[in-house]
Scaffold this motif. Sequence first.
Motif, PDB file in Angstrom:
ATOM      1  N   GLY A 299       0.814  -1.208   0.000  1.00 47.33           N
ATOM      2  CA  GLY A 299       0.000   0.000   0.000  1.00 47.33           C
ATOM      3  C   GLY A 299       0.848   1.258   0.000  1.00 47.33           C
ATOM      4  N   ASN A 300       1.938   1.228   0.737  1.00 45.62           N
ATOM      5  CA  ASN A 300       2.826   2.377   0.795  1.00 45.62           C
ATOM      6  C   ASN A 300       3.494   2.604  -0.555  1.00 45.62           C
ATOM      7  N   VAL A 301       3.988   1.540  -1.174  1.00 52.20           N
ATOM      8  CA  VAL A 301       4.625   1.670  -2.483  1.00 52.20           C
ATOM      9  C   VAL A 301       3.619   2.131  -3.537  1.00 52.20           C
ATOM     10  N   ALA A 302       2.420   1.569  -3.514  1.00 51.90           N
ATOM     11  CA  ALA A 302       1.393   1.972  -4.494  1.00 51.90           C
ATOM     12  C   ALA A 302       1.006   3.437  -4.325  1.00 51.90           C
ATOM     13  N   GLY A 303       1.027   3.922  -3.077  1.00 49.06           N
ATOM     14  CA  GLY A 303       0.670   5.315  -2.814  1.00 49.06           C
ATOM     15  C   GLY A 303       1.753   6.293  -3.262  1.00 49.06           C
ATOM     16  N   GLN A 304       2.943   5.798  -3.479  1.00 53.36           N
ATOM     17  CA  GLN A 304       4.031   6.684  -3.899  1.00 53.36           C
ATOM     18  C   GLN A 304       4.051   6.795  -5.396  1.00 53.36           C
TER      19      GLN A 304
END
Length: 162
Positions: free
Chosen positions: A157-162
């Motif tokens: 989720g963190n990577v996708a949000g970046q």
Amino acid sequence: MIDDRNLFFRGAGGPLYGVLYEPRGSRGGAGGGPGARRGVVICDSLFEEKFWCERVFANLSRSLAESGFTVCSFDYRGYGNSPGDTDTVDVPGLEENIHDACDLVRSRGCSRITLLGIRWGAALAGRVAAARDDVDSLFLVQPLTSWRKALMAALRGNVAGQ
């Protein structure tokens, strides 16, 4: 009326930031006569989930304090306003932070403690409760059963949000 104050309190690994909510003019929490006063320690979640819960936990803490409980809400070392390097955060350190918050509540005159944990914090609260004699109740909201699976989902989720 309640007293709520922001503070840094001494933890085994250094200072921790927290907010202490107490009934105005009293020391300790509800729950009966001397030696039976109750405190509540809020064991927050981690990552972005922590920020989703802040307002809810602040409102809950105020309500509990109005009912006579002493409540401690705090930031784990390396999270929020507590100093520390997020690269060194580990499960034993997070558990130690909960122990430190319990000790703070004990120092305010509470002999019985409830741990209230959500998701990541619920899993930690269960482990800490098993190690302490003064924790006699748990309130757990969606405790994680698989840290590895939840950690991978949070990272994705963190990577996708970046």
